[in-house]
Design a protein around this motif. Structure first.
Motif, PDB file in Angstrom:
ATOM      1  N   PHE A   1       0.951  -1.095   0.022  1.00  0.00           N
ATOM      2  CA  PHE A   1      -0.004  -0.005   0.007  1.00  0.00           C
ATOM      3  C   PHE A   1       0.836   1.056   0.137  1.00  0.00           C
ATOM      4  N   THR A   2       0.502   2.118  -0.782  1.00  0.00           N
ATOM      5  CA  THR A   2       1.181   3.727  -0.865  1.00  0.00           C
ATOM      6  C   THR A   2       0.266   4.505  -0.731  1.00  0.00           C
ATOM      7  N   GLN A   3       0.303   5.591   0.060  1.00  0.00           N
ATOM      8  CA  GLN A   3      -0.806   6.468   0.374  1.00  0.00           C
ATOM      9  C   GLN A   3      -0.964   7.279  -0.794  1.00  0.00           C
ATOM     10  N   GLY A   4      -2.279   7.311  -1.159  1.00  0.00           N
ATOM     11  CA  GLY A   4      -2.786   8.368  -2.249  1.00  0.00           C
ATOM     12  C   GLY A   4      -3.141   7.388  -3.458  1.00  0.00           C
ATOM     13  N   GLN A   5      -2.769   5.907  -3.267  1.00  0.00           N
ATOM     14  CA  GLN A   5      -3.117   4.966  -4.437  1.00  0.00           C
ATOM     15  C   GLN A   5      -3.817   3.834  -3.623  1.00  0.00           C
ATOM     16  N   ASP A   6      -4.920   3.291  -4.191  1.00  0.00           N
ATOM     17  CA  ASP A   6      -5.578   2.288  -3.791  1.00  0.00           C
ATOM     18  C   ASP A   6      -4.903   0.729  -3.993  1.00  0.00           C
ATOM     19  N   SER A   7      -4.927   0.107  -3.232  1.00  0.00           N
ATOM     20  CA  SER A   7      -4.139  -1.319  -3.528  1.00  0.00           C
ATOM     21  C   SER A   7      -5.282  -2.197  -3.982  1.00  0.00           C
ATOM     22  N   GLN A   8      -4.784  -2.840  -5.204  1.00  0.00           N
ATOM     23  CA  GLN A   8      -5.888  -3.744  -5.869  1.00  0.00           C
ATOM     24  C   GLN A   8      -5.472  -5.295  -5.738  1.00  0.00           C
ATOM     25  N   PHE A   9      -6.415  -6.178  -5.483  1.00  0.00           N
ATOM     26  CA  PHE A   9      -6.076  -7.621  -5.423  1.00  0.00           C
ATOM     27  C   PHE A   9      -7.246  -8.232  -5.816  1.00  0.00           C
ATOM     28  N   ARG A  10      -6.918  -9.456  -6.034  1.00  0.00           N
ATOM     29  CA  ARG A  10      -8.154 -10.382  -6.666  1.00  0.00           C
ATOM     30  C   ARG A  10      -8.393 -11.618  -5.959  1.00  0.00           C
ATOM     31  N   LEU A  11      -9.791 -11.887  -5.734  1.00  0.00           N
ATOM     32  CA  LEU A  11      -9.955 -13.161  -4.850  1.00  0.00           C
ATOM     33  C   LEU A  11     -10.152 -14.268  -5.984  1.00  0.00           C
ATOM     34  N   SER A  12      -9.630 -15.395  -5.801  1.00  0.00           N
ATOM     35  CA  SER A  12      -9.683 -16.418  -6.892  1.00  0.00           C
ATOM     36  C   SER A  12     -10.079 -17.809  -6.305  1.00  0.00           C
ATOM     37  N   PRO A  13     -11.346 -18.075  -6.206  1.00  0.00           N
ATOM     38  CA  PRO A  13     -11.706 -19.408  -5.420  1.00  0.00           C
ATOM     39  C   PRO A  13     -11.457 -20.546  -6.690  1.00  0.00           C
ATOM     40  N   GLN A  14     -11.386 -21.784  -6.215  1.00  0.00           N
ATOM     41  CA  GLN A  14     -11.371 -22.758  -6.902  1.00  0.00           C
ATOM     42  C   GLN A  14     -12.510 -23.126  -7.898  1.00  0.00           C
ATOM     43  N   ALA A  15     -12.108 -23.447  -9.118  1.00  0.00           N
ATOM     44  CA  ALA A  15     -13.065 -23.880  -9.995  1.00  0.00           C
ATOM     45  C   ALA A  15     -14.562 -24.392  -9.676  1.00  0.00           C
ATOM     46  N   GLY A  16     -15.493 -23.899 -10.038  1.00  0.00           N
ATOM     47  CA  GLY A  16     -17.010 -24.531  -9.479  1.00  0.00           C
ATOM     48  C   GLY A  16     -17.110 -24.434  -7.804  1.00  0.00           C
ATOM     49  N   GLN A  17     -16.242 -23.803  -7.292  1.00  0.00           N
ATOM     50  CA  GLN A  17     -16.644 -23.666  -5.799  1.00  0.00           C
ATOM     51  C   GLN A  17     -17.363 -22.431  -5.650  1.00  0.00           C
ATOM     52  N   ASN A  18     -18.603 -22.476  -4.906  1.00  0.00           N
ATOM     53  CA  ASN A  18     -19.579 -21.475  -4.638  1.00  0.00           C
ATOM     54  C   ASN A  18     -19.448 -21.053  -3.261  1.00  0.00           C
ATOM     55  N   LEU A  19     -18.969 -19.942  -2.868  1.00  0.00           N
ATOM     56  CA  LEU A  19     -19.008 -19.540  -1.385  1.00  0.00           C
ATOM     57  C   LEU A  19     -19.774 -18.488  -0.999  1.00  0.00           C
TER      58      LEU A  19
END
Length: 227
Positions: A109-127
């Motif tokens: 994280f750097t101030q003034g910039q949003d940190s971006q990330f991705r959630l990646s569940p296993q294929a076919g997994q509904n949570l």
């Protein structure tokens, strides 16, 4: 009874040998020279009245030849593995300094910039009831409720904690989890954007990348490579 220092040392050595039989065991691997010496000794000490059957002699020679071939094959295979690992390292070195999307738990994280990330569940997994916990060395700083998740989802974090205070620049750890249809808690892979700082071969021969965040991941953790 008085035990001298030398006796004590001998006792310790005996215990060490007993706990490590291989340290005192003879080398059980027979090489080509040993095989040939054994065969020569057999010929020298054979009974003149009952000489070695020529068929047995040929069989022994064949076994010696097979032993040598096996040793040569093992040496060649080891050379091929070493060469392949070297080629992999050269190829992987090409991504040093490049931006990647990789499975990882550290996000910068750097101030003034949003940190971006991705959630990646296993294929076919509904949570359901999916949550992301962001923490640093001091503990948990942010809890994010995501809701339901059935596929990849990109999230932005503005660097604030649960009270709304903006945190300082640095590296933070991501932990994502949700509940599956059986009611079990499942951890979710997080994919982060970062750069590759270095490439190395681990003791088990696998390729390891050190990311700009300081985290080490395997080569197959990389999802995307860009300039």
């Amino acid at each position: 009874m008085t035990v001298s220092a030398s006796t004590s040392n001998d006792y310790v050595k005996a215990l060490q040998q007993a706990s490590n039989p291989s340290a005192s065991a003879p080398n059980k691997q027979m090489g080509q020279a040993d095989f040939l010496r054994l065969l020569t000794t057999q010929l020298q000490n054979q009974d003149p009245n009952k000489p070695v059957d020529p068929k047995d002699f040929v069989t022994n020679l064949t076994q010696m030849s097979q032993l040598q071939s096996t040793n040569n094959l093992n040496t060649s295979m080891q050379s091929m593995v070493t060469g392949f690992q070297g080629l992999q390292t050269l190829q992987a070195a090409g991504i040093i300094g490049k931006s990647v999307q990789a499975n990882g738990q550290d996000v910068t994280f750097t101030q003034g910039q949003d940190s971006q990330f991705r959630l990646s569940p296993q294929a076919g997994q509904n949570l359901t009831d999916v949550k992301v916990v962001i923490s640093n060395d001091g503990g948990v700083v942010k809890n994010i409720s995501v809701g339901d998740l059935s596929g990849d989802k990109t999230l932005n974090w503005n660097g604030t904690d649960d009270s709304g205070t903006t945190l300082g620049d640095g590296t933070y750890k991501l932990t994502a989890y949700g509940t599956d249809s059986n009611g079990d808690i499942k951890q979710i892979n997080t994919v982060v954007g970062t750069k590759v700082n270095s490439v190395a071969i681990a003791n088990d021969g696998t390729m390891k990348l050190t990311l700009a965040t300081g985290e080490q991941v395997s080569m197959d953790a990389v999802r995307e490579i860009s300039q």
